[in-house]
Design a protein around this motif. Structure first.
Motif, PDB file in Angstrom:
ATOM      1  N   ILE A   1      -3.457  -0.992  -4.405  1.00 51.50           N
ATOM      2  CA  ILE A   1      -3.991   0.086  -5.242  1.00 51.50           C
ATOM      3  C   ILE A   1      -5.361  -0.367  -5.741  1.00 51.50           C
ATOM      4  O   ILE A   1      -5.483  -1.450  -6.323  1.00 51.50           O
ATOM      5  CB  ILE A   1      -3.047   0.383  -6.425  1.00 51.50           C
ATOM      6  CG1 ILE A   1      -1.673   0.845  -5.893  1.00 51.50           C
ATOM      7  CG2 ILE A   1      -3.658   1.436  -7.348  1.00 51.50           C
ATOM      8  CD1 ILE A   1      -0.592   0.948  -6.955  1.00 51.50           C
TER       9      ILE A   1
ATOM     10  N   ALA B   1       1.924   6.250  -6.397  1.00 52.69           N
ATOM     11  CA  ALA B   1       1.265   5.141  -5.705  1.00 52.69           C
ATOM     12  C   ALA B   1       2.212   3.951  -5.519  1.00 52.69           C
ATOM     13  O   ALA B   1       2.235   3.320  -4.457  1.00 52.69           O
ATOM     14  CB  ALA B   1       0.017   4.708  -6.475  1.00 52.69           C
TER      15      ALA B   1
ATOM     16  N   TYR C   1       4.285   4.958  -2.631  1.00 48.94           N
ATOM     17  CA  TYR C   1       3.506   5.238  -1.421  1.00 48.94           C
ATOM     18  C   TYR C   1       3.023   3.951  -0.738  1.00 48.94           C
ATOM     19  O   TYR C   1       3.051   3.854   0.479  1.00 48.94           O
ATOM     20  CB  TYR C   1       2.310   6.108  -1.833  1.00 48.94           C
ATOM     21  CG  TYR C   1       1.448   6.607  -0.711  1.00 48.94           C
ATOM     22  CD1 TYR C   1       1.900   7.608   0.148  1.00 48.94           C
ATOM     23  CD2 TYR C   1       0.161   6.116  -0.520  1.00 48.94           C
ATOM     24  CE1 TYR C   1       1.081   8.098   1.170  1.00 48.94           C
ATOM     25  CE2 TYR C   1      -0.660   6.589   0.490  1.00 48.94           C
ATOM     26  CZ  TYR C   1      -0.191   7.576   1.330  1.00 48.94           C
ATOM     27  OH  TYR C   1      -0.999   8.052   2.327  1.00 48.94           O
ATOM     28  N   VAL C   2       2.610   2.982  -1.541  1.00 51.39           N
ATOM     29  CA  VAL C   2       2.099   1.747  -0.923  1.00 51.39           C
ATOM     30  C   VAL C   2       3.211   0.956  -0.231  1.00 51.39           C
ATOM     31  O   VAL C   2       2.936   0.016   0.506  1.00 51.39           O
ATOM     32  CB  VAL C   2       1.364   0.819  -1.929  1.00 51.39           C
ATOM     33  CG1 VAL C   2       0.105   1.481  -2.458  1.00 51.39           C
ATOM     34  CG2 VAL C   2       2.275   0.394  -3.084  1.00 51.39           C
TER      35      VAL C   2
ATOM     36  N   SER D   1      -2.652   2.816   1.379  1.00 52.72           N
ATOM     37  CA  SER D   1      -3.169   2.304   0.116  1.00 52.72           C
ATOM     38  C   SER D   1      -3.699   3.468  -0.716  1.00 52.72           C
ATOM     39  O   SER D   1      -3.808   4.587  -0.230  1.00 52.72           O
ATOM     40  CB  SER D   1      -4.262   1.277   0.375  1.00 52.72           C
ATOM     41  OG  SER D   1      -3.671   0.104   0.901  1.00 52.72           O
ATOM     42  N   VAL D   2      -4.001   3.167  -1.968  1.00 44.89           N
ATOM     43  CA  VAL D   2      -4.395   4.230  -2.894  1.00 44.89           C
ATOM     44  C   VAL D   2      -5.678   3.826  -3.618  1.00 44.89           C
ATOM     45  O   VAL D   2      -5.840   2.668  -4.017  1.00 44.89           O
ATOM     46  CB  VAL D   2      -3.257   4.476  -3.921  1.00 44.89           C
ATOM     47  CG1 VAL D   2      -3.708   5.447  -5.006  1.00 44.89           C
ATOM     48  CG2 VAL D   2      -2.013   5.021  -3.212  1.00 44.89           C
TER      49      VAL D   2
ATOM     50  N   SER E   1      -7.042  15.407  -6.025  1.00 44.78           N
ATOM     51  CA  SER E   1      -7.326  14.628  -4.819  1.00 44.78           C
ATOM     52  C   SER E   1      -7.935  15.518  -3.751  1.00 44.78           C
ATOM     53  O   SER E   1      -7.228  16.206  -3.007  1.00 44.78           O
ATOM     54  CB  SER E   1      -6.052  13.969  -4.271  1.00 44.78           C
ATOM     55  OG  SER E   1      -6.337  13.363  -3.015  1.00 44.78           O
TER      56      SER E   1
END
Ligand SMILES: Cc1ncc(C[n+]2csc(CCOP(=O)(O)OP(=O)(O)O)c2C)c(N)n1
Ligand SMILES: [Mg+2]
Length: 802
Positions: A544, A594, A597-598, A619-620, A693
């Motif tokens: 992140i 996040a 998600y990662v 990645s974020v 986003s």
């Protein structure tokens, strides 16, 4: 700790055969790739040939003897044919992929963790990055073990095969400096000292600079210059004279003589050191061919020397091996300064084939033309230490929280919100919090990581107390280092930040231990480390990235401190989901997403819900701001949470007669809200779209279009659904503190006219209102854009714009 140092004569004989085979297979692979020449760049295909040959012996010594499964290697980009050939011999690379080298779905031009299927450890290609990555991977291994994880697995070495010209890349030296600070161990850099780059022969005496430099940073330096044949010759009468001549021979001349061959060596040597005595006898005792073999017997092409050097290492100090090699060794253009693009002609390939005893039609046979029985060779390959053990690990996903607690102040910036969120996380003893590792290039405190670091401490292999604390000097920050600390303090170099994030973000695969890396930096300096960020994403490292402050909102900092292009980087960078929240509750929802998600690594099918490849994970990137803005008091419903993550939601839903929609991102939220208020009396049903986003909105939109083109007629992306009911005569004014193109595409979704506001030019110092007004992203500018875009009566509150 070293591998069994002794190599028997039988083993050595096998290794010699494999060395030849590797060179042949790599050359044949490259020759084969020539069918792509019409459509690609000859120079680049050729780039592999000479460069690969330079490393054939070193890689033979490593992969077939010195490496252990736990070791990880970054291979110099142009040596990929050698790498693929070695994996082919191990049975881990298919013939088809070699035949398709550089072709569609074939073996990759440059070793790739993600695109290749033969167990590449680090993706290389942009020179210098793979090298530094090994150093940071070593630090990450230490981090993981210091926390008591993965101790059941043996410690590996992180090894880079480095081109000598690759060392021109500054990021390598930035990494060396960081490695020294952090007590680097278990790292080998093996320099392919062929004294050639792409265009040129390198400066004289460079090795001495390297030697001094590496030693200055605590590395052992091992210079491997002469092979065993040369060493033997030096002990003959006249040998010392020969050694002196070689030591004084300029790189250019040496290269030229290598290219010219035995007769040229003889002429030159006799001219310059012939004495009618022992030196002349030493030279004359050898045929042209023997003399050429002797003079090119540099240690980098001498298996016994390499095996001995690698085998005898019995410590974990970092080592730089400077291995003298010849670019194109064993090939017709060995040593020629133009050989970087050297593709062998069909006739040259034929003569190499003959020399290798390879029959036509048997070019891909593993043991064709070798003088040792295939069974013996296969048995040897089956027992190579490197292949005896798992190399790619997996780590279970850590449970991510359903929500994050945070106290939201009435007026707050997203950066302050980030600090508060991490502070709360640091308070809890959860598995997730324990696996978070933060890092920052000297902007820990100024990006609000301080409270987290106070709770979780700084990482170092050795304990180091904060002297200010022990001296009882009041300070807001507690800077204690310990092996259990969870923040890695970095020097300013942003390349190091991204390379470290890349190494941390691959820990689950490399160390079998999952980490959740969070790196912070100032948004404009993403561009300083962009290539390392690109490669981190390319090799699917997971992290992140928190970039703050950003944009013009950094107002008094001025000029190039105010990032303009980063929102577009967020859209364009593959493997990175970019968000720019305006409010802290949005940030909390995004962070929850996040953390999960990662850790995802599913198949890359788009989900019908939003048409994003969410199962794949990635990645974020969070683009945050220091601008305190008034927060909205509201309940975080599941729908709102989902929309924030999908990229947008209606802060004010447009009515059926809507004339204008204002779509904003990030810190300009108050301006957008104010503009909508100013227009309310003169434009009907104005809508306000909060875009959290642009990246995910845009990706979902293009994916849904592609899906429809492929026949899935009902595919609808999030933004298409959001804008579906906005009447076609309605205009959209988009605004953000970044490049206007970030949101300009919104008009194309359903054909609305759009006026994108944003920043196109370098800013200057000033207050936020000054600069927003100057660059046209304040409420007035939004209203003026709306007035021009949509017919209707004049908007009364529109003040005269400066
Ligand atoms: C960042 C970056 N810049 C430029 C290139 C193009 N390039 C590929 S290899 C190379 C130089 C190779 O020299 P060296 O590292 O000595 O390897 P050798 O060719 O001698 O094997 C260059 C400039 C690249 N791959 N990456
Ligand atoms: Mg070179």
């Amino acid at each position: 700790m070293g591998t069994d140092a002794s190599t028997s004569a039988d083993q050595l004989a096998i290794l010699h055969e494999l060395e030849k085979k590797v060179l042949w297979l790599a050359s044949w692979t490259i020759h084969h790739a020539n069918h792509l020449r019409e459509s690609t760049d000859d120079l680049k295909v050729g780039g592999h040939q000479a460069s690969s040959a330079s490393l054939a012996t070193i890689m033979t010594a490593l992969y077939f003897r010195a490496l252990r499964p736990q070791d990880r290697v970054a291979v110099k980009p142009h040596a990929s044919p050698i790498y693929h050939a070695i994996q082919y011999l191990f049975g881990r690379q298919s013939r088809q992929k070699l035949e398709d080298f550089r072709g569609y779905k074939g073996a990759q031009s440059y070793p790739s963790r993600t695109k290749d299927t033969d167990d590449v450890d680090f993706s290389t290609g942009s020179v210098g990055l793979g090298v530094a990555q090994t150093l940071f991977s070593s630090l990450v291994q230490d981090y993981v073990r210091a926390h008591g994880w993965g101790l059941e697995r043996p410690e590996g070495r992180m090894i880079a095969l480095v081109g000598d010209a690759e060392l021109d890349e500054g990021n390598i030296f930035e990494a060396i400096l960081e490695g020294w600070k952090q007590g680097l161990r278990n790292c080998w850099w093996i320099i392919d000292y062929n004294r050639q780059s792409l265009d040129a022969v390198i400066r004289e005496g460079l090795w001495a600079r390297y030697e001094a430099l590496f030693q200055a940073f605590g590395w052992d330096v091992v210079i491997l210059k002469y092979g065993s044949l040369l060493n033997e010759a030096f002990s003959e009468p006249g040998g010392e004279r020969l050694r002196q001549w070689i030591d004084n021979c300029p790189n250019q001349l040496y290269s030229a003589l290598v290219f010219q061959g035995g007769a040229a060596w003889r002429r030159r040597l006799l001219d310059e050191i012939g004495d009618q005595g022992p030196v002349t006898r030493l030279i004359e005792a050898r045929s042209d061919e023997e003399l050429a073999r002797l003079m090119t017997n540099l240690a980098g092409h001498d298996l016994p020397s390499l095996l001995e050097a690698f085998g005898k290492v019995d410590h974990d100090r970092p080592i730089c091996f400077i291995c003298y090699t010849i670019k194109g060794f064993g090939l017709p253009f060995a040593g020629h300064k133009d050989n970087h693009a050297g593709l062998m002609t069909p006739a040259q390939v034929e003569s190499l084939r003959k020399a290798m005893h390879v029959r036509p039609g048997h070019e891909w046979d593993k043991f064709e033309g070798l003088s040792i029985a295939p069974d013996t060779l296969q048995t040897f390959l089956d027992h190579v230490p490197f292949t005896e053990g798992a190399r790619r690990h997996h780590a279970a996903r850590l449970p991510a929280p359903a929500q994050l607690p945070v106290t939201i102040q009435p007026v707050m910036s997203t950066q302050a919100g980030f600090g508060a969120l991490l502070n709360e996380l640091g308070r809890e003893q959860t598995e997730l919090a324990d696996r978070i590792v933060t890092t920052s290039p000297d902007v820990t405190v100024s990006t609000n990581l301080g409270p987290w670091v106070n709770r979780r401490g700084l990482f170092a292999r050795e304990k180091l107390a904060d002297t200010f604390k022990s001296e009882r000097i009041p300070s807001t920050f507690n800077w204690d280092f310990s092996p259990k600390g969870q923040h890695i303090e970095l020097g300013i170099a942003e390349m190091n930040l991204f390379t470290l994030l890349s190494a941390l973000g691959l820990s689950h695969a490399i160390n079998g231990e999952r980490l959740i890396p969070i790196g912070t930096l100032y948004d404009p300096f993403i561009q300083r480390g962009l290539d390392a960020l690109n490669y981190a994403c390319y090799q699917e490292a997971r992290f992140i990235l928190v970039a703050t402050p950003s944009g013009l909102s950094l107002a008094p900092e001025g000029g190039a401190h105010q990032s303009i292009a980063t929102p577009l980087i967020g859209i364009a960078q593959d493997g990175l989901a970019a968000f720019e929240p305006a409010f802290v509750d949005e940030l909390a929802a995004i962070l929850v997403f996040a953390f999960d998600y990662v850790q995802r690594a599913g198949e890359s099918e788009s989900s019908e819900r939003n048409w994003l490849r969410d199962e794949t994970g990635g990645s974020v990137y969070l683009r945050l701001s220091t601008r305190p803005i008034e927060q909205i008091k509201r309940e975080m419903t599941p729908e709102l949470r989902q929309s924030i993550v999908d990229g947008a939601y209606w802060l004010r839903k447009p009515g059926p007669n809507c004339q204008v929609v204002v779509a904003y991102t990030g810190a300009v939220a108050p301006e957008a809200i104010q503009a909508v208020g100013l227009m309310a009396e003169d434009r009907r049903d104005v809508g306000l779209l909060a875009v959290t986003s642009a990246d995910r909105l845009n990706a979902g939109w293009t994916a849904a279009q592609r899906a429809r083109e492929r026949g899935l007629v009902h595919a609808r992306s999030h933004i298409e659904k959001l804008l579906a009911d906005v009447p076609s005569h309605c205009g959209i004014v988009s605004v953000l503190d970044g490049h206007p193109a970030t949101l300009a595409w919104l008009g194309a979704v359903h054909g609305h006219r759009v006026r994108p506001l944003g920043i196109e030019h370098f800013g200057q110092t000033g207050s936020i209102p000054d600069l927003y007004r100057h660059y046209g992203i304040d409420a007035n500018a939004v209203v003026a854009a709306a007035a021009t875009l949509t017919p209707g009566r004049p908007i009364r509150h529109l003040k005269a714009l400066p």
